[in-house]
Enzyme design. Structure first.
Site, PDB file in Angstrom:
ATOM      1  N   HIS A 177      24.645  36.858  52.545  1.00  0.00           N
ATOM      2  CA  HIS A 177      25.298  35.855  51.683  1.00  0.00           C
ATOM      3  C   HIS A 177      26.256  36.508  50.681  1.00  0.00           C
ATOM      4  CE1 HIS A 177      24.803  31.483  50.100  1.00  0.00           C
ATOM      5  NE2 HIS A 177      26.042  31.917  49.945  1.00  0.00           N
ATOM      6  N   ARG A 212      26.537  27.053  54.758  1.00  0.00           N
ATOM      7  CA  ARG A 212      25.139  27.022  54.351  1.00  0.00           C
ATOM      8  C   ARG A 212      24.267  27.158  55.593  1.00  0.00           C
ATOM      9  NH1 ARG A 212      26.611  28.211  50.079  1.00  0.00           N
ATOM     10  NH2 ARG A 212      26.310  27.174  48.074  1.00  0.00           N
ATOM     11  N   GLU A 264      16.911  31.343  53.060  1.00  0.00           N
ATOM     12  CA  GLU A 264      17.227  32.628  52.411  1.00  0.00           C
ATOM     13  C   GLU A 264      16.188  32.981  51.358  1.00  0.00           C
ATOM     14  OE1 GLU A 264      21.249  32.526  50.936  1.00  0.00           O
ATOM     15  OE2 GLU A 264      22.022  31.948  52.896  1.00  0.00           O
TER      16      GLU A 264
HETATM   17  C1  DGY Z   1      29.213  29.146  47.203  1.00  0.00           C
HETATM   18  O1  DGY Z   1      30.008  29.280  46.276  1.00  0.00           O
HETATM   19  O2  DGY Z   1      28.769  28.053  47.516  1.00  0.00           O
HETATM   20  C2  DGY Z   1      28.838  30.376  47.944  1.00  0.00           C
HETATM   21  O3  DGY Z   1      27.893  30.223  48.888  1.00  0.00           O
HETATM   22  C3  DGY Z   1      28.512  31.487  46.974  1.00  0.00           C
HETATM   23  O4  DGY Z   1      29.540  32.342  47.155  1.00  0.00           O
END
Ligand code: DGY
Length: 320
Positions: free
Chosen positions: A283, A236, A265
């Protein structure tokens, strides 16, 4: 027949599966859409995206809500405590995206270390004037020490890929892995993140975003990384301070970084955009077609199970 709200457009047949037995309302604009507002009093299940903020205010207007099925493994977009206090179950999509995300993480390791994206830009701009022994020298991946921050499913899958590149693997997280897992991965536990940073040439982040991991990689910590090292983040964005990262990429100690996630984002810090040694992906960690279909399908299966009075099919969300 329950009312199920589906946020966004999902690949595969997850929505058709839900619609076979329930009333489905779907909107590209997610849980802040007028479509959601029109059904929120009746809605019993929400298939949510990581771009949907599910907080106390959201829950307030949906008294019949029983499950929020997040189409992601991360659930930092959901206020778990607020859901729990209202008896709303939260599920995620573990396992099905592990390998896709680990593939992308390793792709970023290679792209950042070997300057692949930078080289692509150079070739397109007509800057390739011929092979020379000193042209676009990068960082060696094979045999470099791989440091994993957060040795969950995805961290372990990245460690396995690292073994294929003869990389000694060190890792850090709150609790040490079971001995058999450590042995299988030939991974060495390092209790302190700073000690790991002192040893790792390539650092890949795989911990969840929590208050404790927000800006875990801030200026002072980035400054402690090894000279010429590589940082990859597919977890993240807010785990890394983007302004501080841009500084560490420009003035050292980092040689390069590969990022699939960003602090705010879809915005990216302007200083980062100007760093030629930052590889920036939008992402797409889990974005291979079978994986995204499996994520949508798992979220739908969790909804169907819970609406039928059963436990979810698969979820790794710890309820606070
Ligand atoms: C998640 O699953 O948390 C990712 O960031 C999306 O693929």
């Amino acid at each position: 027949m329950a009312t199920v709200f589906v946020s966004g457009t999902l690949p595969g047949d997850a929505v058709a599966t839900l619609a076979a037995s329930h009333r489905v309302v779907q909107d590209e604009a997610g849980v802040r859409s007028a479509a959601f507002a029109s059904c929120r009093a009746d809605v019993e299940a929400v298939v949510a995206l990581l771009t949907d903020r599910i907080d106390a205010a959201f829950l307030e207007g949906s008294p019949r809500l029983r499950i929020v099925a997040n189409v992601a493994v991360g659930v930092d977009n959901v206020d778990l405590a607020a859901c729990k206090s209202r008896g709303v179950l939260v599920t995620n999509t573990p396992d099905v995206l592990t390998d896709a995300t680990a593939d992308l993480a390793f792709g970023l390791v290679l792209a950042a270390a070997r300057r692949i994206a930078e080289g692509d830009r150079l070739v397109r701009a007509g800057g390739f004037t011929g092979w020379t022994p000193t042209f676009m020298l990068g960082t060696r991946v094979h045999g470099a020490t791989l440091g994993i921050v957060g040795m969950g499913r995805i961290g372990r899958a990245v460690a396995r890929r690292g073994r294929g590149f003869a990389m000694p693997v060190v890792y850090t997280q709150r609790e040490r892995l079971r001995e058999d897992l450590e042995a299988e991965l030939s991974a060495t536990f390092i209790a302190s993140l700073d000690d790991l940073l002192a040893r790792a040439d390539v650092v890949s982040i795989h911990c969840p975003l929590t208050p404790a991991t927000t800006h875990l990689f801030d200026g002072p910590r980035l400054a402690r990384m090894r000279p010429g090292s590589i940082l990859v983040n597919t977890a993240r964005g807010p785990i890394v301070d983007e302004a501080a990262l841009a500084h560490a990429l420009t003035h050292g100690p980092l040689a390069a970084a590969g990022l699939d996630v960003f602090e705010a984002e879809p915005a990216v810090h302007p200083a980062l955009v100007t760093c030629p040694n930052a590889v920036l992906a939008p992402h797409i960690g889990s974005a291979d077609r079978p994986t995204r279909e499996a994520m949508a399908s798992l979220a739908a299966s969790n909804v169907l199970a819970v609406l039928a009075g059963h436990p979810p099919v698969l979820s790794s969300v710890d309820r606070p």
